[in-house]
Write a protein that holds these residues in place. Structure first.
Motif, PDB file in Angstrom:
ATOM      1  N   PRO A 381       1.041  15.509   0.007  1.00  0.00           N
ATOM      2  CA  PRO A 381       1.955  14.429  -0.407  1.00  0.00           C
ATOM      3  C   PRO A 381       2.908  14.000   0.704  1.00  0.00           C
ATOM      4  O   PRO A 381       3.143  12.800   0.897  1.00  0.00           O
ATOM      5  CB  PRO A 381       2.715  15.047  -1.589  1.00  0.00           C
ATOM      6  CG  PRO A 381       1.815  16.101  -2.120  1.00  0.00           C
ATOM      7  CD  PRO A 381       1.108  16.660  -0.926  1.00  0.00           C
ATOM      8  N   TRP A 385       3.016  10.430   2.547  1.00  0.00           N
ATOM      9  CA  TRP A 385       4.273   9.681   2.511  1.00  0.00           C
ATOM     10  C   TRP A 385       4.666   9.207   3.903  1.00  0.00           C
ATOM     11  O   TRP A 385       5.068   8.056   4.085  1.00  0.00           O
ATOM     12  CB  TRP A 385       5.364  10.558   1.909  1.00  0.00           C
ATOM     13  CG  TRP A 385       6.720   9.931   1.900  1.00  0.00           C
ATOM     14  CD1 TRP A 385       7.750  10.164   2.755  1.00  0.00           C
ATOM     15  CD2 TRP A 385       7.196   8.934   0.982  1.00  0.00           C
ATOM     16  NE1 TRP A 385       8.849   9.396   2.436  1.00  0.00           N
ATOM     17  CE2 TRP A 385       8.533   8.627   1.343  1.00  0.00           C
ATOM     18  CE3 TRP A 385       6.631   8.288  -0.106  1.00  0.00           C
ATOM     19  CZ2 TRP A 385       9.287   7.699   0.648  1.00  0.00           C
ATOM     20  CZ3 TRP A 385       7.398   7.362  -0.797  1.00  0.00           C
ATOM     21  CH2 TRP A 385       8.707   7.079  -0.416  1.00  0.00           C
ATOM     22  N   HIS A 458      -4.204   6.595   1.978  1.00  0.00           N
ATOM     23  CA  HIS A 458      -3.701   6.411   0.620  1.00  0.00           C
ATOM     24  C   HIS A 458      -2.194   6.252   0.702  1.00  0.00           C
ATOM     25  O   HIS A 458      -1.523   7.001   1.420  1.00  0.00           O
ATOM     26  CB  HIS A 458      -4.065   7.612  -0.256  1.00  0.00           C
ATOM     27  CG  HIS A 458      -3.608   7.488  -1.678  1.00  0.00           C
ATOM     28  ND1 HIS A 458      -4.166   6.596  -2.561  1.00  0.00           N
ATOM     29  CD2 HIS A 458      -2.632   8.136  -2.364  1.00  0.00           C
ATOM     30  CE1 HIS A 458      -3.568   6.708  -3.734  1.00  0.00           C
ATOM     31  NE2 HIS A 458      -2.625   7.638  -3.643  1.00  0.00           N
ATOM     32  N   LEU A 460       1.372   6.380  -1.199  1.00  0.00           N
ATOM     33  CA  LEU A 460       2.075   6.781  -2.411  1.00  0.00           C
ATOM     34  C   LEU A 460       2.902   5.610  -2.931  1.00  0.00           C
ATOM     35  O   LEU A 460       3.538   4.898  -2.148  1.00  0.00           O
ATOM     36  CB  LEU A 460       2.986   7.977  -2.130  1.00  0.00           C
ATOM     37  CG  LEU A 460       2.278   9.270  -1.699  1.00  0.00           C
ATOM     38  CD1 LEU A 460       3.300  10.377  -1.499  1.00  0.00           C
ATOM     39  CD2 LEU A 460       1.236   9.693  -2.713  1.00  0.00           C
ATOM     40  N   ALA A 465       7.002   9.105  -7.096  1.00  0.00           N
ATOM     41  CA  ALA A 465       5.658   9.692  -7.107  1.00  0.00           C
ATOM     42  C   ALA A 465       5.574  10.868  -6.144  1.00  0.00           C
ATOM     43  O   ALA A 465       4.898  11.872  -6.426  1.00  0.00           O
ATOM     44  CB  ALA A 465       4.615   8.633  -6.741  1.00  0.00           C
ATOM     45  N   LEU A 466       6.259  10.771  -4.998  1.00  0.00           N
ATOM     46  CA  LEU A 466       6.281  11.879  -4.040  1.00  0.00           C
ATOM     47  C   LEU A 466       6.936  13.113  -4.661  1.00  0.00           C
ATOM     48  O   LEU A 466       6.385  14.226  -4.586  1.00  0.00           O
ATOM     49  CB  LEU A 466       7.040  11.461  -2.780  1.00  0.00           C
ATOM     50  CG  LEU A 466       7.340  12.574  -1.769  1.00  0.00           C
ATOM     51  CD1 LEU A 466       6.054  13.088  -1.148  1.00  0.00           C
ATOM     52  CD2 LEU A 466       8.305  12.074  -0.692  1.00  0.00           C
ATOM     53  N   ALA A 469       4.766  14.641  -7.344  1.00  0.00           N
ATOM     54  CA  ALA A 469       3.600  15.330  -6.787  1.00  0.00           C
ATOM     55  C   ALA A 469       3.983  16.706  -6.254  1.00  0.00           C
ATOM     56  O   ALA A 469       3.266  17.695  -6.468  1.00  0.00           O
ATOM     57  CB  ALA A 469       2.973  14.485  -5.683  1.00  0.00           C
ATOM     58  N   LEU A 492       0.865  14.925 -11.042  1.00  0.00           N
ATOM     59  CA  LEU A 492       0.200  14.417  -9.837  1.00  0.00           C
ATOM     60  C   LEU A 492      -0.402  13.022 -10.043  1.00  0.00           C
ATOM     61  O   LEU A 492      -0.699  12.331  -9.059  1.00  0.00           O
ATOM     62  CB  LEU A 492      -0.915  15.374  -9.403  1.00  0.00           C
ATOM     63  CG  LEU A 492      -0.496  16.760  -8.922  1.00  0.00           C
ATOM     64  CD1 LEU A 492      -1.737  17.626  -8.707  1.00  0.00           C
ATOM     65  CD2 LEU A 492       0.287  16.653  -7.631  1.00  0.00           C
ATOM     66  N   ALA A 495       0.803   9.768  -8.131  1.00  0.00           N
ATOM     67  CA  ALA A 495       0.470   9.756  -6.710  1.00  0.00           C
ATOM     68  C   ALA A 495      -1.021   9.546  -6.498  1.00  0.00           C
ATOM     69  O   ALA A 495      -1.443   8.783  -5.619  1.00  0.00           O
ATOM     70  CB  ALA A 495       0.913  11.063  -6.054  1.00  0.00           C
ATOM     71  N   GLY A 498      -2.094   6.008  -7.747  1.00  0.00           N
ATOM     72  CA  GLY A 498      -1.431   4.894  -7.076  1.00  0.00           C
ATOM     73  C   GLY A 498      -0.713   3.965  -8.025  1.00  0.00           C
ATOM     74  O   GLY A 498      -0.574   2.771  -7.758  1.00  0.00           O
ATOM     75  N   ARG A 500       1.913   1.836  -9.659  1.00  0.00           N
ATOM     76  CA  ARG A 500       3.118   1.190  -9.152  1.00  0.00           C
ATOM     77  C   ARG A 500       3.919   0.606 -10.311  1.00  0.00           C
ATOM     78  O   ARG A 500       3.352   0.291 -11.366  1.00  0.00           O
ATOM     79  CB  ARG A 500       2.768   0.076  -8.155  1.00  0.00           C
ATOM     80  CG  ARG A 500       2.108   0.614  -6.901  1.00  0.00           C
ATOM     81  CD  ARG A 500       1.737  -0.497  -5.925  1.00  0.00           C
ATOM     82  NE  ARG A 500       1.103   0.055  -4.735  1.00  0.00           N
ATOM     83  CZ  ARG A 500       1.751   0.442  -3.657  1.00  0.00           C
ATOM     84  NH1 ARG A 500       3.054   0.313  -3.603  1.00  0.00           N
ATOM     85  NH2 ARG A 500       1.112   0.935  -2.617  1.00  0.00           N
TER      86      ARG A 500
END
Length: 764
Positions: A381, A385, A458, A460, A465-466, A469, A492, A495, A498, A500
């Motif tokens: 993660p 990020w 990918h 995040l 989300a970080l 995760a 998880l 993340a 995806g 949003r």
């Protein structure tokens, strides 16, 4: 098997005077300071400090955190006073000082750092053309054009101004003239490192592994090729060539074992552990100095010092507390470390290893699997990020290479030392053989990098989300019922999927326009529901900067649009076409159009994506044939949907503008105008502005550019018509959306992501 030993540790962690809790709170406090748009006075912290005079639970924790935050504010405010003021940007000044650090000698320029006196500043300077041979400590008397530390501001882009702040750079610039300086050179460890590089150069010059050997021994990575960096990134092994905790710990551990073994066979056997700790710490300091004492090595040395000091004083403080003391020492020594990815990755890695050591019991191979595979998974993660990329092959590759490093790193150091002391005889032979050994091993790593799933990109969806995760992975690793671990897996999902926040998706019949901050040039991205257009690619320079690779592609990754349906280059000037080749290589470009393609722009071309229309209005075949220069070849594109429209103009000038108005007066009116030719006096004619009648105009320029774009007379034309003018030079990337028909809204990235060290200050 998993035990339940951590329960007591977790309980003790909750004590308000536990150094681990104090360290975590202090890191959070400094991180908050480094998210501020401006620096408040440390006096604001006096009130909570006075409150700590009363007796209440946690007052020690609150007092320490307030003092740490106050210290970071005081240090940051002091460093701001040494920076070149924005008002002095572009001045040519006479400077006297000496070279610090190792100069970087390139094909077209030499880049070096200088400690100037009167006033005392650290400068990062470029010397274009043929520069004299520079070494750390050399005295310099020069004339230089200086610039306030600044950089582009783009979503997903590298924060160059933040990097300069972390490095303590007070000004950048380039040398215009110099006179001989008679003062003797200053001694420094870097001068010895430079001498070592010069001594090793004849042995390694023609060796493909030169960059790796210099990186592992002297911390110098300028000779690692782009292809080698790509292989390291794809396999998740870049950390192996950045001297940090792994390398320092490896050398310190070997020295500790060797010194202890020898001391046990002497009359000082009872003090063997103390002697070994002193020897190991001395070796760690020596290796860190040899590597240039960079921030990752500083962190590693502080962590090692906490561990070995506990041995010397014969006090068992525990690995977790040693790590906490190290983190606290780092943020006190260099608070800006909290904005460096390496800070979070290194402490997270060591923290994970300590955590697993308390959880996993059984055979050594079981612990090794948890250590290695768990380490890569937990760091993923953070890696995504900071870099938007991670490697699926990393667990297996690192499982092989990290043990191999215990042999390779000492061999490299032995070879380098041998080459330094006897380059013409046995030392040179040993170093050459080690370089040959690395060259034999490298093709295997390069082969692994070609595996389709070796690495993936990918993004995040956000900080939440970080955090979810990281918490989810920790929950999954805890010795708890499977339902508790399953909840960690659920955390998880944002993340992984995806997800949003609502409102970020682009519905059919709408589009988003982003004019990126590429300095003096133009690169913009138009997104519809399922399609992506890149209009111009920004500049590229022979010194290495490429806007396509460093700004456009990272932005496309950030918004999850690495598939580019159309790359349209308006004309052939380098500030518009320079980044095109990098975009072609690093993104999935379906179709290229415009200059230097098989499909030139021609008026009348039209396509439709997701309910949004794209019309090329200029030039016609006749106009292209009669164009006097490349600017008059510029493609002009109008994008329109229900209640939204924008006109992209490239570098079209007054004759082209007039032809466009005469032919398409009734069809070029738009909500948004991308200002032609960066706001030069040869463009933005009254006729064009009257015909387009935009509510908003966007201009892409470099800060304090030498042409003075946008020119004041041009700015006044826009203002006289009530047109809001936004400039990437001060606002950063400009992101446009239409929340209501014919009511475009601009988000200025520099304002949205403002930090106290940034220059220029966020503006329009």
């Amino acid at each position: 098997m998993m035990g339940h030993r951590p329960a007591g540790a977790l309980a003790s962690f909750g004590a308000l005077d536990d150094i681990r809790l104090i360290a975590v709170a202090s890191v959070v406090a400094v991180t908050v300071v480094y998210q501020l748009p401006g620096l408040p006075s440390p006096a604001w912290l006096l009130a909570p400090l006075l409150l700590c005079l009363a007796r209440f639970p946690g007052r020690a924790l609150l007092a320490v955190v307030c003092m740490v935050a106050a210290w970071s504010l005081i240090q940051a405010r002091h460093e701001m006073t040494t920076r070149l003021p924005a008002a002095a940007d572009g001045e040519i000044v006479s400077l006297t000082g000496h070279v610090i650090g190792l100069p970087e000698v390139g094909r077209y320029r030499t880049r070096f750092k200088m400690a100037a006196s009167d006033p005392a500043r650290r400068l990062r300077l470029s010397w274009y053309g043929k520069a004299p041979s520079l070494a750390p400590g050399d005295c310099l008397k020069i004339k230089a054009k200086l610039s306030t530390p600044h950089g582009s501001a783009n979503p997903g882009g590298f924060d160059y101004s933040g990097w300069l702040w972390r490095k303590g750079i007070d000004a950048t610039g380039y040398v215009r003239d110099f006179v001989p300086c008679q003062a003797p050179p200053l001694w420094s460890v870097d001068r010895l490192r430079h001498a070592a590089l010069q001594r090793l150069a004849p042995i390694l010059a023609q060796r493909p592994m030169r960059g790796l050997i210099e990186a592992l021994s002297l911390g110098v990575r300028q000779h690692i090729t782009d292809a080698q960096w790509a292989t390291l990134r794809a396999t998740g092994t870049t950390h192996l060539v950045a001297i940090s905790g792994l390398h320092i710990g490896l050398i310190a551990g070997l020295l500790f074992a060797l010194a202890r073994w020898l001391a046990l066979r002497t009359p000082a056997a009872r003090q063997a552990r103390r002697i070994a700790a002193v020897v190991a710490m001395t070796g760690a300091l020596g290796y860190a100095a040899l590597a240039g004492w960079a921030l990752p090595t500083q962190r590693a040395v502080i962590m090692a010092a906490a561990f070995f000091m506990a041995i010397v004083v014969e006090r068992e403080i525990g690995a977790g507390r040693a790590l906490a003391w190290a983190a606290l020492a780092v943020v006190l020594w260099h608070p800006a470390s909290v904005i460096a990815p390496g800070f979070w990755l290194s402490f997270a890695a060591v923290g994970w290893l300590i955590w697993i050591a308390t959880l996993v019991e059984g055979a050594w191979w079981r612990k090794a699997l948890y250590f290695q595979f768990g380490l890569v998974v937990v760091l993923m993660p953070l890696t995504l990020w900071f870099f938007g990329q991670a490697s699926l092959a990393a667990p297996l590759i690192n499982a092989l290479l990290i043990p191999a490093a215990s042999v390779i790193v000492p061999l490299v150091l032995i070879g380098v030392l041998a080459g330094l002391f006897a380059p013409a005889t046995a030392g040179g032979w040993v170093l050459a053989k080690i370089a040959a050994l690395l060259a034999m091993l490298w093709p295997g790593l390069a082969w692994a990098a070609q595996w389709p799933l070796a690495s993936f990109h990918h993004v995040l969806p956000g900080a939440l989300a970080l955090v979810l995760a990281i918490v989810g992975l920790l929950m999954a690793a805890m010795p708890a019922p499977w339902r508790f671990r399953a909840l960690g897996a659920v955390l998880l999902l944002p993340a992984v999927m995806g997800w949003r926040p609502a409102g970020q998706a682009i519905p059919p019949g709408h589009f988003r326009l982003t004019v990126l901050d590429v300095g003096q040039g133009l690169a913009s991205v138009v997104r519809t529901a399922h399609h992506t257009l890149v209009f111009d690619a920004g500049p590229a320079y022979r010194t290495g900067f490429n806007a396509g690779a460093m700004i456009v592609v990272p932005y496309l990754r950030h918004v999850g649009r690495l598939r580019v349906d159309r790359l349209l280059i308006s004309h052939g000037d380098m500030d518009h076409i320079g980044g095109a080749s990098a975009i072609m290589r690093r993104a999935d470009v379906v179709h290229r159009e415009g200059t230097k393609s098989d499909d030139p722009c021609r008026a009348g071309q039209h396509w439709r994506w997701d309910g949004v229309d794209f019309d090329l209005l200029y030039p016609s075949a006749v106009e292209a044939a009669e164009a006097a220069d490349s600017n008059e070849h510029s493609c002009v594109l109008r994008i329109h949907a229900r209640g939204a429209s924008a006109l992209m103009t490239g570098d079209i000038e007054v004759p082209g503008e007039q032809a466009l108005v005469d032919r398409d007066r009734g069809s070029i009116e738009s909500d948004v105008l991308v200002v032609p030719h960066h706001g030069s006096t040869t463009s933005s004619s009254p006729a064009l502005l009257n015909a387009v009648d935009p509510a908003i105009a966007l201009v892409s320029t470099g800060w304090h550019n030498r042409w003075g774009f946008p020119r004041p007379v041009v700015v006044s034309r826009y203002r006289a018509r009530g047109i809001d003018l936004f400039n990437t030079a001060t606002a950063g990337a400009l992101q446009l959306a239409w929340p209501a028909p014919h009511a475009p809204r601009v988000v200025r990235w520099r304002w949205h992501h403002r930090r106290f060290w940034q220059q220029p200050r966020p503006g329009g």
